[in-house]
Structures are given as C-alpha cells and as structure tokens.
Design a protein around this motif. Structure first.
Motif, PDB file in Angstrom:
ATOM      1  N   ASN A  80       0.436  -0.556   5.264  1.00  0.00           N
ATOM      2  CA  ASN A  80       0.594  -0.781   3.828  1.00  0.00           C
ATOM      3  C   ASN A  80      -0.748  -0.996   3.155  1.00  0.00           C
ATOM      4  OD1 ASN A  80       3.380  -0.698   4.125  1.00  0.00           O
ATOM      5  ND2 ASN A  80       3.547  -2.908   4.402  1.00  0.00           N
ATOM      6  N   VAL A 122      -6.857  -5.225   9.618  1.00  0.00           N
ATOM      7  CA  VAL A 122      -6.953  -5.432   8.169  1.00  0.00           C
ATOM      8  C   VAL A 122      -8.272  -4.836   7.692  1.00  0.00           C
ATOM      9  CG1 VAL A 122      -7.095  -7.129   6.311  1.00  0.00           C
ATOM     10  CG2 VAL A 122      -5.626  -7.567   8.292  1.00  0.00           C
ATOM     11  N   ALA A 165      -4.371  -8.342   1.464  1.00  0.00           N
ATOM     12  CA  ALA A 165      -3.999  -7.582   2.669  1.00  0.00           C
ATOM     13  C   ALA A 165      -4.104  -8.481   3.905  1.00  0.00           C
ATOM     14  CB  ALA A 165      -4.896  -6.355   2.817  1.00  0.00           C
ATOM     15  N   GLU A 198      -1.273 -11.171   3.760  1.00  0.00           N
ATOM     16  CA  GLU A 198       0.053 -10.609   4.066  1.00  0.00           C
ATOM     17  C   GLU A 198       0.158 -10.245   5.555  1.00  0.00           C
ATOM     18  OE1 GLU A 198       2.623 -10.612   2.034  1.00  0.00           O
ATOM     19  OE2 GLU A 198       1.461 -11.436   0.372  1.00  0.00           O
ATOM     20  N   ALA A 199      -0.946  -9.807   6.148  1.00  0.00           N
ATOM     21  CA  ALA A 199      -0.938  -9.527   7.591  1.00  0.00           C
ATOM     22  C   ALA A 199      -0.745 -10.830   8.372  1.00  0.00           C
ATOM     23  CB  ALA A 199      -2.240  -8.844   8.004  1.00  0.00           C
ATOM     24  N   TYR A 246      -3.141  -3.077   7.623  1.00  0.00           N
ATOM     25  CA  TYR A 246      -3.003  -3.617   6.266  1.00  0.00           C
ATOM     26  C   TYR A 246      -4.337  -3.425   5.542  1.00  0.00           C
ATOM     27  CZ  TYR A 246       1.515  -5.906   7.118  1.00  0.00           C
ATOM     28  OH  TYR A 246       2.841  -6.165   7.363  1.00  0.00           O
TER      29      TYR A 246
END
Lengths: 419, 96
Positions: A163, A193, A175, A178-179, A100
């Motif tokens: 992503n 990340v 990031a 969301e991870a 991420y």
C-alpha cells in the motif's frame, strides 16, 4: 501485542548515498543545500534545492526507465534489506511480509518531462508537431504513486499488502506507523517501509515558489539558507531522495536471529481538521500524546526529538508550543533538532529519513544539531541543539514528528530494545 | 532498416536471443514478449516516425518478417509512401 523491531535501515539523501554518510553529514552540519540548477529554477531567481546522488548509478540498468522517485526508493530499499539480512537467517518473503510506502507527489519527474516534451513539440517545427502525442507506453505505470511499492514488492517477493500513503509531508511517517500497526495486530510478520520523493523539476519548483514557503537564498552562504527555529528563518528548501526501514515482529526477528536497531514503539496520527496549510497546536499535541501512550512512555523518558521544523514563520512556533504542552516540565531536558536545515524537506520521504536518523541517534548517542541556528526566535523556547552535534548522550527513546499540509499529523516513537 | 531497428531494440532492451531473430520463419509469439512488451517495442518505431501504430495485438499471430512488413506499410502510409530516415529518439531525455 507483538513488539515491532526495526531490523533494517537504508537511505539515499541529499546528505549522502547511504545511511551512514547521511548521518555523518547531519552530525557535521554539512549542508547539502545549494543554488538550484538552471533547468530546475525555471527562470526564477534565487532558487535553492538539496539534490541527492543519481540513483541510477546504484541500480541495475533494468530500472533505468522508471521514475526518479522509484529509483531512490529501490536504492534505499536495497540498503535496508541487505542490512536486515546481515544479522540473521534468510529474509522473510511471501504473504506475511508487506510493503508500505509513503510518497507525496509520485512520478513528478515523469509527468513534468512528459508535459515539457508535449508542449515543446506542439510549439516547435510543424514537421514534428504530430510527434507530440506519441508518448512512452509506460508513462502511466511510471508516474503512478504506487510504482515504487510495486517494484520493491516484486524485487523482494513481498506478497503481503503493498500500500502507498500520500499524505504530503507525513506520507512515510504514516506508512511506518500503519506498518507498525499491521505487524502489532498480527496481519503481517514483517514489512518493508519506504519513503520516497523526487520533484526537483521546473514544474514543481514554480508551484512551490508560488506558495511562498521556500527559503530565500542567503547570498553570503547559500548552504545556510534554511534556518529552523532561528529569528531570521524564511522557509524550507526542497530536497529529494528516499529512506527505508525493515520492520518485523520481535518474535519473528528472534526466530531468524536478526539484530534490532530499535523497537518502533509508538505511532500517533491526527488531523487538524482545519486550515489547508496552517498547522494547529491541538492536532500536533494529539499525535504526540497518542504515540507516547502506545509506547507506554512518559515524556521524561524521551531524550531526543527530530522535529518537523520546516523553518516557516508559523510552523516552528506552533510545533515548539505543541512540544512544550506535551512534555511539560520534561521539555527543558529534551534535545530537539531539525535536520531539514541540512538535507532540506524531502516531503513524502521526510518521515522515513528522519526516522532513520532518529534511530541512529538512539544507537550512537550522538545528536545532530539544528544547523545555522545562531539566533533563536524568542517564541521558540526549547533546546534545539544549535550549530554543534552532541556526543556521548544517554538516549533510551526518540521521537520523530511529521506534520503535513492538509493538517494530517504523524508522530513516531522508537526506543532501545532490551534483548 | 526497420527490421534492424526493431531487432536492435529487442536484443538490447527485451533480452531476446539474437540467434532467434536470425531464423527466417521466427514468429512474434516466440520472442517472449508479453502484451506490454510488444507495445514497448512498437514505441521504438512510433517515437521515431511520429504516429501510433494501429491495433498492436494483431502482430502476436504474425511471423517477425510479416510484422516488420506491416509496420513498414504503416510508416509509408503516414509519410506519403516514403520510408524516411528514423528521427533521433527522445526517450532518453524524457525518462528522467
């Protein structure tokens, strides 16, 4: 819900080529801000920047041609992956491990150089004009924003979701958040990340200069030009670099015998849904409250906050008011600092770098100061740890704020792991 | 000259075994280049001679010496029948 641990940390920042050097310089208030190079200044007077070390020196020559932001990303990633591997058995790979990435303006160096060459050749000698349109065939895959994630995933065999979030100054905080969610909710066991940014280029500097958010040079002491929360503050300085954290579920980390730096315990995201560049207190409050709620912490249980603190006239006041609203009576005991005073604003990489620094505060009990803060703005009423680091602090939880142009807000909370 | 330029690139940047390039009948398909690798190789010529080589995928079925001859013909077609000295590459300066 699976607790998520931070088991690897890495950074290459204006403060140093790894996380330990970066943290040590932040504690010492050793500013990396300096007058911009003649090339990057693009003819503008008094430009400042916070450059990082040449990442190519720390990478295999196979990566010599990729964009500078990708090179920074790979350097930070290799430190975080080595760190994550050092404590336990083999690192996770495969479909259960994702990558991420947060990046603001991916490929800026490649794009800027491509246009510079194109127009220089067009305006140059007639014999050379036809060469203008012949550009490197990898120009597109080098400048695309997800190049860093693609190369990092390939390097480490991470076949889960790869992503990239581009949310300006909040990119890599988002990031990481969301991870955290992907692991917490069982979509992944682990994720690398990365936050990366490299845009100390003439094209980007003239654009940032036009927005009137860049600090004016302090002629007597250029390194002290960025002064968050100070009465004389006048904006931020662009930095560059990358930071990385390796996240994994506690269950997964325990099974391979990995040591945790911290638990990434909470993430809040919100949108001001308002002005393109002026921040709003309500949106920032919402992000901080959501992060605390997910972590299951009361404000009084957080001892350190790495502020967004960009040293803009409006930004520092709004953030101070938002912190005061969220923390209420506990705000007085909260230590807050903006390390942007020494490493500059890393835009897409800022959230990840400041998460790495905040995690190191948690582990070490040492708090980096807000450098150059000699005269606090009376509208900023909190404890900003002016000038000098504090050591031997008892810290159970930390918070990191990242508030983006475009009104996207992200807040992360990390706390000690009770093994 | 053109053959040496391409061979040097392939050995230095694409990890092609130099002994393989010594074989007179070596085929382009035996060099281990994928389609992107082939295009990167052509850029070495394009960057120096200032034009984009036509239809790169046709080279995949040629012998190495046939490919060099075909590229040389294109260079000459763009330079009035001459094969000029290659210009200094700007790749290093533009890749940041």
């Amino acid at each position: 819900m699976n607790p998520v641990w931070i088991t690897g940390l890495g950074a290459i920042s204006p403060l140093g080529a790894d996380r330990h050097a970066s943290f040590a310089a932040a504690l010492a208030a050793d500013s990396a801000i300096r007058p911009a190079s003649k090339h990057a200044s693009a003819g503008l007077p008094g430009m400042l920047q916070a450059p990082a070390a040449d990442p190519r020196l720390l990478l295999d020559s196979a990566y010599a041609g990729v964009d500078r932001a990708t090179q920074f990303a790979l350097v930070a990633a290799q430190e975080a992956m080595t760190d994550a591997a050092s404590g336990g058995s083999e690192l996770p790979q495969g479909e259960r491990c994702g990558c991420y990435v947060g990046i603001g303006f991916g490929g800026a160096t490649t794009l800027d150089a491509m246009y510079a060459r194109y127009f220089a050749l067009l305006a140059g000698a007639e014999d050379n004009r036809r060469r203008a349109a012949v550009v490197h065939p990898l120009s597109v895959p080098r400048m695309m924003s997800n190049a860093a994630g693609a190369l990092a995933a390939a390097r480490y065999g991470l076949r889960g979701a790869c992503n990239t979030w581009s949310v300006a100054c909040a990119s890599s905080a988002i990031a990481a958040g969301e991870a955290l969610r992907a692991i917490r909710h069982g979509y992944l066991d682990a994720a690398l990340v990365i936050g990366a940014e490299a845009m100390l280029t003439p094209g980007s500097m003239v654009a940032w200069n036009a927005l009137r958010v860049m600090a004016r040079m302090d002629d007597a002491e250029p390194a002290a030009s960025c002064r968050p929360f100070d009465r004389r503050r006048c904006g931020f300085v662009l930095g560059e670099g990358a930071a990385a954290v390796f996240l994994e579920s506690a269950e997964h980390a325990r099974a391979r015998g990995a040591q945790a730096h911290a638990e990434l315990a909470g993430y809040g995201a919100s949108s001001d849904a308002g002005h393109l560049t002026i921040p709003a207190q309500a949106g920032q409050v919402a992000a901080m409250r959501a992060a605390l709620a997910e972590a299951g912490l009361e404000p009084a249980q957080v001892q350190y906050l790495n502020a967004h603190g960009t040293a803009t006239e409006v930004g520092d006041v709004v953030e101070s008011q938002a912190i005061a609203e969220v923390f209420g009576p506990a705000a007085g005991a909260l230590a807050i600092s903006s390390t942007k005073s020494v490493h500059g604003h890393l835009i897409g990489a800022a959230g990840a770098l400041e998460l790495v620094l905040a995690t190191m505060v948690l582990e070490s009990g040492s708090i980096p100061p807000t450098a150059h803060l000699r005269e606090v703005d009376p509208r900023c009423t909190l404890d900003y740890v002016p000038l000098h680091a504090r050591h031997g602090c008892s810290i159970a939880a930390v918070m990191s704020n990242s508030f983006a142009f475009g009104g996207s807000n992200a807040c992360l909370v990390a706390r000690r792991v009770g093994h | 000259m053109l053959a040496d330029l391409i061979k040097h690139y392939l050995v230095a940047n694409a990890h092609v075994d130099p002994l393989r390039l010594e074989q007179p009948d070596v085929k382009v398909s035996e060099l281990g280049l994928d389609s992107l690798g082939l295009i990167e190789m052509l850029f070495e010529v394009e960057d120096r001679y200032g034009f984009q080589v036509d239809e790169p995928m046709r080279f995949q079925t040629m012998r190495f010496d046939e490919m060099v001859a075909a590229i040389e013909a294109e260079v000459r077609a763009h330079h009035g029948g001459e094969l000029p000295e290659p210009a200094a590459t700007e790749t290093a300066a533009t890749s940041g």
